[in-house]
Design an enzyme around this catalytic site. Structure first.
Site, PDB file in Angstrom:
ATOM      1  N   GLU A  43       2.224   1.827  -3.410  1.00  0.00           N
ATOM      2  CA  GLU A  43       1.182   2.443  -4.245  1.00  0.00           C
ATOM      3  C   GLU A  43       1.235   3.963  -4.119  1.00  0.00           C
ATOM      4  O   GLU A  43       1.214   4.675  -5.118  1.00  0.00           O
ATOM      5  CB  GLU A  43      -0.195   1.924  -3.819  1.00  0.00           C
ATOM      6  CG  GLU A  43      -1.362   2.675  -4.409  1.00  0.00           C
ATOM      7  CD  GLU A  43      -2.604   2.606  -3.537  1.00  0.00           C
ATOM      8  OE1 GLU A  43      -3.244   3.669  -3.328  1.00  0.00           O
ATOM      9  OE2 GLU A  43      -2.938   1.501  -3.058  1.00  0.00           O
ATOM     10  N   HIS A  44       1.338   4.457  -2.904  1.00  0.00           N
ATOM     11  CA  HIS A  44       1.417   5.902  -2.664  1.00  0.00           C
ATOM     12  C   HIS A  44       2.691   6.501  -3.258  1.00  0.00           C
ATOM     13  O   HIS A  44       2.665   7.557  -3.877  1.00  0.00           O
ATOM     14  CB  HIS A  44       1.392   6.195  -1.161  1.00  0.00           C
ATOM     15  CG  HIS A  44       0.038   6.209  -0.564  1.00  0.00           C
ATOM     16  ND1 HIS A  44      -0.544   7.359  -0.090  1.00  0.00           N
ATOM     17  CD2 HIS A  44      -0.866   5.221  -0.356  1.00  0.00           C
ATOM     18  CE1 HIS A  44      -1.744   7.074   0.386  1.00  0.00           C
ATOM     19  NE2 HIS A  44      -1.957   5.780   0.239  1.00  0.00           N
ATOM     20  N   HIS A  74       0.833  -1.203   0.000  1.00  0.00           N
ATOM     21  CA  HIS A  74       0.000   0.000   0.000  1.00  0.00           C
ATOM     22  C   HIS A  74       0.871   1.259   0.000  1.00  0.00           C
ATOM     23  O   HIS A  74       0.598   2.227  -0.706  1.00  0.00           O
ATOM     24  CB  HIS A  74      -0.940  -0.022   1.205  1.00  0.00           C
ATOM     25  CG  HIS A  74      -1.810   1.177   1.308  1.00  0.00           C
ATOM     26  ND1 HIS A  74      -1.882   1.929   2.449  1.00  0.00           N
ATOM     27  CD2 HIS A  74      -2.637   1.773   0.415  1.00  0.00           C
ATOM     28  CE1 HIS A  74      -2.725   2.929   2.258  1.00  0.00           C
ATOM     29  NE2 HIS A  74      -3.191   2.861   1.031  1.00  0.00           N
ATOM     30  N   GLU A 124      -4.472   8.167   6.446  1.00  0.00           N
ATOM     31  CA  GLU A 124      -5.513   7.328   5.828  1.00  0.00           C
ATOM     32  C   GLU A 124      -5.962   6.243   6.808  1.00  0.00           C
ATOM     33  O   GLU A 124      -7.148   5.974   6.954  1.00  0.00           O
ATOM     34  CB  GLU A 124      -4.964   6.713   4.547  1.00  0.00           C
ATOM     35  CG  GLU A 124      -5.970   5.949   3.735  1.00  0.00           C
ATOM     36  CD  GLU A 124      -5.382   5.408   2.436  1.00  0.00           C
ATOM     37  OE1 GLU A 124      -5.805   4.310   2.036  1.00  0.00           O
ATOM     38  OE2 GLU A 124      -4.504   6.065   1.832  1.00  0.00           O
TER      39      GLU A 124
END
Length: 176
Positions: A40-41, A37, A118
């Site tokens: 991804e960022h 994740h 997040e």
């Protein structure tokens, strides 16, 4: 990897492309949960070809487009749309994520905080809470039991306390 897209057509003023990479949170190393994740960022944060961290989003915004991405257990999906006449420029920027990302130290610090924010937002979501209950029922040796989104604890504090260089693991993870 699956790449799909649409080129200029007379009936549709927009073009779009997406890429599904067959790596998701199940591939996270146990000592760095949330790494897929986080990667991804990080891919959105500048490339050798387009080093300005905001180049991609600025280009899309200026030309009627937008983008997003998400990480699942087994895949990470990236996609964008843009006005047709700017598709090639957008696709060049998009492709560079996967070929020559920068992963600068400064972007790494900022994006760790973005991933943590997040996660903090998700703590208020009943959907996310329910998913964590189900994950807690999985066998400890199964990747589903791991913490897939990551936060400062799993991506910075714990690895640092064990002498793990998170950025080096990020680079290796991307290369692999």
């Amino acid at each position: 990897m699956v790449l799909s897209g649409s080129a200029k057509t007379t009936s549709n003023p927009k073009a779009a492309a997406g890429l599904s990479v067959g790596v998701g949170s199940f591939a996270d190393p146990e000592e760095l949960q949330g790494l897929a994740h986080f990667l991804e960022h990080m891919l959105f944060m500048g490339t050798e070809s387009f080093p300005d961290e905001n180049d991609y989003s600025s280009y899309l915004n200026a030309h009627g487009g937008g983008s997003n991405a998400y990480t699942t257990d087994e895949n990470t999906v990236y996609y964008f749309d843009v006005n047709n006449s700017y598709f090639k420029g957008a696709l060049d920027r998009f492709a560079a994520f996967f070929v020559c990302p920068l992963f600068t130290e400064s972007a790494t610090s900022r994006e760790l905080n973005a991933v943590h924010s997040e996660h903090a937002k998700n703590l208020q979501s009943d959907l996310w809470r329910g998913m964590q209950v189900v994950k807690s029922l999985a066998r400890n040796d199964h990747p589903y039991s791991q913490f897939s989104t990551g936060n400062l604890e799993t991506l910075q504090t714990e690895p640092a306390s064990k002498g793990i260089n998170m950025r080096e693991l990020l680079l290796d993870f991307h290369k692999t």
